[in-house]
Scaffold this active site. Structure first.
Site, PDB file in Angstrom:
ATOM      1  N   GLY A  82       0.818  -1.218   0.000  1.00  0.00           N
ATOM      2  CA  GLY A  82       0.000   0.000   0.000  1.00  0.00           C
ATOM      3  C   GLY A  82       0.845   1.257   0.000  1.00  0.00           C
ATOM      4  O   GLY A  82       1.954   1.281   0.526  1.00  0.00           O
ATOM      5  N   ARG A 146       1.063  -5.813  -4.941  1.00  0.00           N
ATOM      6  CA  ARG A 146       1.092  -6.728  -3.795  1.00  0.00           C
ATOM      7  C   ARG A 146       1.477  -8.153  -4.199  1.00  0.00           C
ATOM      8  O   ARG A 146       1.218  -9.094  -3.444  1.00  0.00           O
ATOM      9  CB  ARG A 146      -0.274  -6.749  -3.108  1.00  0.00           C
ATOM     10  N   ASP A 176       5.570  -5.273   6.473  1.00  0.00           N
ATOM     11  CA  ASP A 176       6.048  -6.550   7.023  1.00  0.00           C
ATOM     12  C   ASP A 176       6.023  -7.662   5.977  1.00  0.00           C
ATOM     13  O   ASP A 176       6.994  -8.412   5.849  1.00  0.00           O
ATOM     14  CB  ASP A 176       5.241  -6.934   8.276  1.00  0.00           C
ATOM     15  N   ASP A 177       4.948  -7.742   5.194  1.00  0.00           N
ATOM     16  CA  ASP A 177       4.872  -8.816   4.203  1.00  0.00           C
ATOM     17  C   ASP A 177       5.930  -8.641   3.111  1.00  0.00           C
ATOM     18  O   ASP A 177       6.584  -9.603   2.713  1.00  0.00           O
ATOM     19  CB  ASP A 177       3.478  -8.848   3.555  1.00  0.00           C
ATOM     20  N   LYS A 203       8.232   0.557   5.331  1.00  0.00           N
ATOM     21  CA  LYS A 203       7.122   1.404   4.873  1.00  0.00           C
ATOM     22  C   LYS A 203       5.804   0.865   5.378  1.00  0.00           C
ATOM     23  O   LYS A 203       5.623  -0.355   5.364  1.00  0.00           O
ATOM     24  CB  LYS A 203       7.115   1.379   3.336  1.00  0.00           C
ATOM     25  N   THR A 204       4.926   1.639   5.844  1.00  0.00           N
ATOM     26  CA  THR A 204       3.494   1.369   6.002  1.00  0.00           C
ATOM     27  C   THR A 204       2.874   2.432   6.900  1.00  0.00           C
ATOM     28  O   THR A 204       3.418   2.747   7.973  1.00  0.00           O
ATOM     29  CB  THR A 204       3.146  -0.038   6.554  1.00  0.00           C
ATOM     30  N   ASP A 206       0.410   1.933   8.531  1.00  0.00           N
ATOM     31  CA  ASP A 206      -0.190   1.228   9.671  1.00  0.00           C
ATOM     32  C   ASP A 206       0.640   1.341  10.945  1.00  0.00           C
ATOM     33  O   ASP A 206       0.124   1.119  12.037  1.00  0.00           O
ATOM     34  CB  ASP A 206      -0.378  -0.268   9.345  1.00  0.00           C
ATOM     35  N   TYR A 244     -25.268  15.101  15.013  1.00  0.00           N
ATOM     36  CA  TYR A 244     -24.847  13.772  14.534  1.00  0.00           C
ATOM     37  C   TYR A 244     -23.801  13.129  15.421  1.00  0.00           C
ATOM     38  O   TYR A 244     -22.914  13.813  15.947  1.00  0.00           O
ATOM     39  CB  TYR A 244     -24.191  13.872  13.141  1.00  0.00           C
ATOM     40  N   MET A 251      -7.986   3.302   8.775  1.00  0.00           N
ATOM     41  CA  MET A 251      -7.106   2.247   8.269  1.00  0.00           C
ATOM     42  C   MET A 251      -6.076   1.839   9.307  1.00  0.00           C
ATOM     43  O   MET A 251      -5.892   2.530  10.309  1.00  0.00           O
ATOM     44  CB  MET A 251      -6.374   2.727   7.025  1.00  0.00           C
ATOM     45  N   ARG A 253      -5.090  -1.823   9.088  1.00  0.00           N
ATOM     46  CA  ARG A 253      -5.148  -3.282   8.998  1.00  0.00           C
ATOM     47  C   ARG A 253      -5.360  -3.875  10.384  1.00  0.00           C
ATOM     48  O   ARG A 253      -6.254  -3.421  11.087  1.00  0.00           O
ATOM     49  CB  ARG A 253      -3.880  -3.814   8.352  1.00  0.00           C
ATOM     50  N   TYR A 426      -7.615   5.883   2.357  1.00  0.00           N
ATOM     51  CA  TYR A 426      -7.001   6.301   1.086  1.00  0.00           C
ATOM     52  C   TYR A 426      -6.741   7.815   1.065  1.00  0.00           C
ATOM     53  O   TYR A 426      -5.854   8.272   0.354  1.00  0.00           O
ATOM     54  CB  TYR A 426      -7.895   5.862  -0.090  1.00  0.00           C
ATOM     55  N   GLU A 427      -7.489   8.553   1.891  1.00  0.00           N
ATOM     56  CA  GLU A 427      -7.306  10.024   1.936  1.00  0.00           C
ATOM     57  C   GLU A 427      -5.907  10.425   2.384  1.00  0.00           C
ATOM     58  O   GLU A 427      -5.442  11.520   2.096  1.00  0.00           O
ATOM     59  CB  GLU A 427      -8.304  10.648   2.935  1.00  0.00           C
ATOM     60  N   GLY A 428      -5.247   9.550   3.139  1.00  0.00           N
ATOM     61  CA  GLY A 428      -3.970   9.952   3.739  1.00  0.00           C
ATOM     62  C   GLY A 428      -2.759   9.239   3.165  1.00  0.00           C
ATOM     63  O   GLY A 428      -1.625   9.626   3.449  1.00  0.00           O
TER      64      GLY A 428
END
Ligand code: FBP
Length: 553
Positions: A82, A146, A176-177, A203-204, A206, A244, A251, A253, A426-428
Site C-alpha cells: 500500500g 502486492r 512486514d509482508d 514502509k506502512t 499502519d 450527529y 485504516m 489493517r 485512502y485520503e492519507g
C-alpha cells in the site's frame, strides 16, 4: 517540470531534506558491527529456513571520509504494498546516496511492485526524471503492487533481469509482508552466491513495522496527521451542528496504532483499540454497550452528538470473530474454487455455514448479508483478510441503534441518535509527506545506499533516535531475520516479519486509557489543523504523539 503545479507543490520540490550527520559526507560510511541478532521467536525454525541470513550482527554507521568508489554500483528499487507518504523520497535518498558513491552509479525502478522485477518492467531513474517527484506523496513514480515474491522461479527470473542491467543490489520498500519477501530473496541469492544484495526499507502507514531499531515505519506520521485534521474538522462540525454522531473507521489493517494516535490527537469521545478488545476478550455486545453508554450519558447532558473512532481490523480481534475468521481462512484456502462457483450470496452463505464449527456458524448466521460477504471476500496475496472492505462502522451503528432503542423502551435513554459514517484510509496514503516523513524517508533511502556499500545482504535500513533533531539520528541496519517469527498464513505455518501491535502496557495506550472516561462524556475535542511545512520547528517538524510517548517525552 510538470506544467500545472500549485505554489506549495513547487515549494516542496525545492525542499532539501535533512540527513543524520553520519550520512552527510556521503554513503561511503564507516560501519561498526554490533551484537548478533536472534529472531523475535521460533529461533530454530527461522534458522533452518534462513541458514545464510540468520544470526547476523546489527550495523551502526558513522561519517566516512567522503571518498568515492572506483566502480559505479547499479541498483534496482521496488515499491511494494500500500502507498505511504514519502516513498518517492526513499528513492530520491537512494539515488543521491548511490551518486555519492560514484557519479556513474545507476538506479533502476521496477514498475508496479514486485511483479515488475519478475516481468522485467523497469525505468532508469535519472536526475531529471526524479526532479518532479522529490518530497511528493504517492507511489506513481514507478507504481506499486502486492504480488508475493516467494518461488524460486520468480527469484531466478528476477536474477536474470538484474544481471542484464548490471544490478548488484535490490532495495525493497515495503511493510512486514514485503520485507518478508525481501528476506526470502536475500537468503536465496546468498545461498546460490548470485551476487545480488537485498536491502529492505520500513514502509506502512499502519505503523506496525516497528521495534527497538525501527522506531516507526514511514508514512505513519503524515497519514495520522491527515486523518487527525479530518477528524478535528468533523468534531468541529459535530460541535457546531450538534445533531450527529460520526462513526469513523480508520485504516491500519490489524494494528490500532493509527486509531490510537488519532484518538490522542483529537480527543474523540470513543477510540476503540482492537488489541484491548482481544486482551479483555470483549464480545461485540460489550463493545456496542461501551459506545451506547457514551451516547446515553452525553444525551443526558443535552449533547446528542459525538465522534467514535474504529480501527479497521477491530472485527478480527473480537474473540468469536477471530475464530470465525481463522476457520474462514482455512476453508477458503481449501475450497476456493467450489465457493467461487456458487451462483448467489445466499448459496455462498449456506455453503460456508455447513462447513463452520457450531460456535462460528452461530456468529456468522447472526450477521447481515453484506458483512457475511465482506468477511469471505478474496484474501490478499499474503493471506490477509481485506479488512478495509469490511464495513464495521456501519455494523456498529446498526447495533448501537438497536441497543438504544431497547434502552429507550426501558426508560434508560431519552436522547436522539442520528449518525454519519466515514472511512479514512485512502485520503492519507498519498498525501504530501510531512517534513518528518520527507526527512526520514530521504535518510532511509540514503542509508540503504550505505548498507549496499558495506556489501551486506538481508538487512533493513534503520534510522533511529527520531525524536531528536535529524543530525542526531542514528544510521545503521538490522538483519531482517531478527524481526521474524512463524505465523499461520493460507492455512500453513510460515516465517514472517512480526507485526508490532499496540502494547497495552505502552505509554501511548496508557495515556488514552487515563483520559477516555472523561472524553467519552465531555466535549474535549482538539482540532489539530493541517500539516505545516514552514514555520517554527515545534510546529513544522514535530512527529507523532505515539513516538514521543514511547520515547518518554
Ligand atoms: P501496507 O501494509 O502494504 O502498507 O498497506 C497498508 C494499508 O493501507 C492498510 O491500512 C489497508 O488495510 C490496506 O493497505 C488496504 O489495501 P488496498 O490498497 O489493497 O486496498
Amino acid at each position: 517540470m510538470k506544467c500545472c503545479i500549485s505554489p506549495i507543490q513547487k515549494a516542496r520540490l525545492a525542499y532539501a531534506p535533512k540527513l543524520p550527520s553520519a550520512l552527510r559526507s556521503g554513503a561511503n560510511v564507516v560501519c561498526k558491527e554490533g551484537k548478533k541478532m536472534k529472531p523475535f521467536a521460533d529461533e530454530k525454525k527461522i534458522k533452518e529456513r534462513f541458514p545464510n541470513t540468520s544470526n547476523m550482527p546489527l550495523l551502526q554507521f558513522s561519517a566516512g571520509s567522503g571518498a568515492t568508489l572506483k566502480k559505479p554500483v547499479n541498483v534496482g528499487v521496488i515499491l511494494s504494498g500500500g502507498q505511504a507518504p514519502g516513498g518517492h523520497n526513499v528513492i530520491a535518498g537512494l539515488f543521491d546516496g548511490l551518486k555519492s558513491l560514484h557519479s556513474k552509479s545507476k538506479l533502476y525502478g521496477f514498475k508496479g511492485g514486485p511483479s515488475g522485477l519478475v516481468d522485467n518492467k523497469f525505468v532508469e531513474i535519472t536526475a531529471g526524471f526524479l526532479a518532479d517527484f522529490r518530497n511528493t506523496g504517492g507511489f506513481d513514480m514507478i507504481g506499486s503492487g502486492r504480488t508475493k515474491l516467494e518461488t524460486p522461479e520468480q527469484f531466478d527470473k528476477a536474477e536474470i533481469n538484474c544481471k542484464a542491467l548490471g544490478i548488484t543490489a535490490l532495495v525493497i520498500i515495503g511493510g512486514d509482508d514485503s520485507n518478508t519477501n525481501a528476506c526470502l530473496l536475500a537468503e536465496y541469492y546468498k545461498a546460490k552466491n548470485a551476487g545480488i544484495l537485498v536491502v529492505g526499507c520500513p514502509k506502512t502507514i499502519d505503523g506496525d513495522l516497528k521495534n527497538e531499531f525501527i522506531e516507526t515505519s514511514f508514512g505513519f506520521d503524515t497519514a495520522t496527521k491527515v486523518y487527525s485534521e479530518l477528524i478535528g474538522n468533523i468534531e468541529r462540525d459535530a460541535n457546531s451542528a450538534k445533531k450527529y454522531w460520526h462513526f469513523i473507521k480508520l485504516m491500519g489493517r490489524s494494528a490500532s496504532h493509527i486509531a490510537l494516535e488519532c484518538g490522542l490527537r483529537t480527543q474523540a469521545n470513543i477510540t476503540l483499540i482492537s488489541e484491548e478488545v482481544e486482551a479483555k476478550k470483549q464480545n461485540l455486545d460489550e463493545i456496542v454497550t461501551i459506545i451506547a453508554d457514551s451516547v446515553a450519558r452525553r444525551a443526558a447532558n443535552g449533547e446528542n452528538f459525538g465522534v467514535a473512532l474504529i480501527p479497521e481490523g477491530l472485527i478480527e480481534f473480537i474473540p468469536d470473530f477471530k475464530v470465525l475468521i481463522a476457520e474462514l481462512n482455512d476453508l477458503l484456502a481449501k475450497d476456493a474454487d467450489a465457493y467461487a462457483a456458487l451462483p448467489s450470496n445466499e448459496k455462498k452463505a449456506e455453503f460456508i455455514l455447513g462447513k463452520l464449527s457450531k460456535k462460528s456458524a452461530a456468529v456468522f448466521a447472526s450477521l447481515p448479508m453484506e458483512i457475511k460477504m465482506q468477511l469471505t471476500m478474496d484474501r490478499d496475496p499474503h493471506g490477509n483478510v481485506q479488512v478495509s472492505r469490511i464495513e464495521t462502522e456501519k455494523l456498529l451503528v446498526e447495533l448501537v441503534k438497536n441497543k438504544l432503542a431497547d434502552w429507550k423502551k426501558a426508560g434508560k435513554f431519552g436522547g436522539k441518535f442520528s449518525t454519519q459514517t466515514h472511512f479514512f484510509g485512502y485520503e492519507g496514503r498519498c498525501s504530501m509527506p510531512s517534513n518528518f516523513d520527507a526527512d526520514y524517508c530521504y535518510s532511509l533511502g540514503f542509508n540503504a545506499a550505505a548498507i549496499i556499500r558495506t556489501g551486506k545482504t538481508g538487512y533493513m535500513s534503520s534510522v533511529r533516535n527520531l525524536t531528536a533533531p535529524a543530525e542526531k539520528w542514528i544510521a545503521g541496519a538490522i538483519p531482517l531475520t531478527a524481526m521474524m517469527n512463524m505465523e499461520r498464513r493460507h492455512g500453513e505455518d510460515k516465517p514472517v516479519i512480526r507485526k508490532a501491535l499496540v502494547e497495552l502496557d505502552g505509554a501511548p495506550f496508557r495515556k488514552l486509557s487515563s483520559k477516555r472516561a472523561k472524553w467519552a462524556v465531555e466535549t474535549s475535542y482538539v482540532y489539530p489543523g493541517p500539516i505545516q511545512f514552514f514555520g517554527p520547528s515545534e510546529v513544522a517538524d514535530i512527529t507523532t504523539i505515539t513516538l514521543a510517548l514511547e520515547k518518554g517525552k
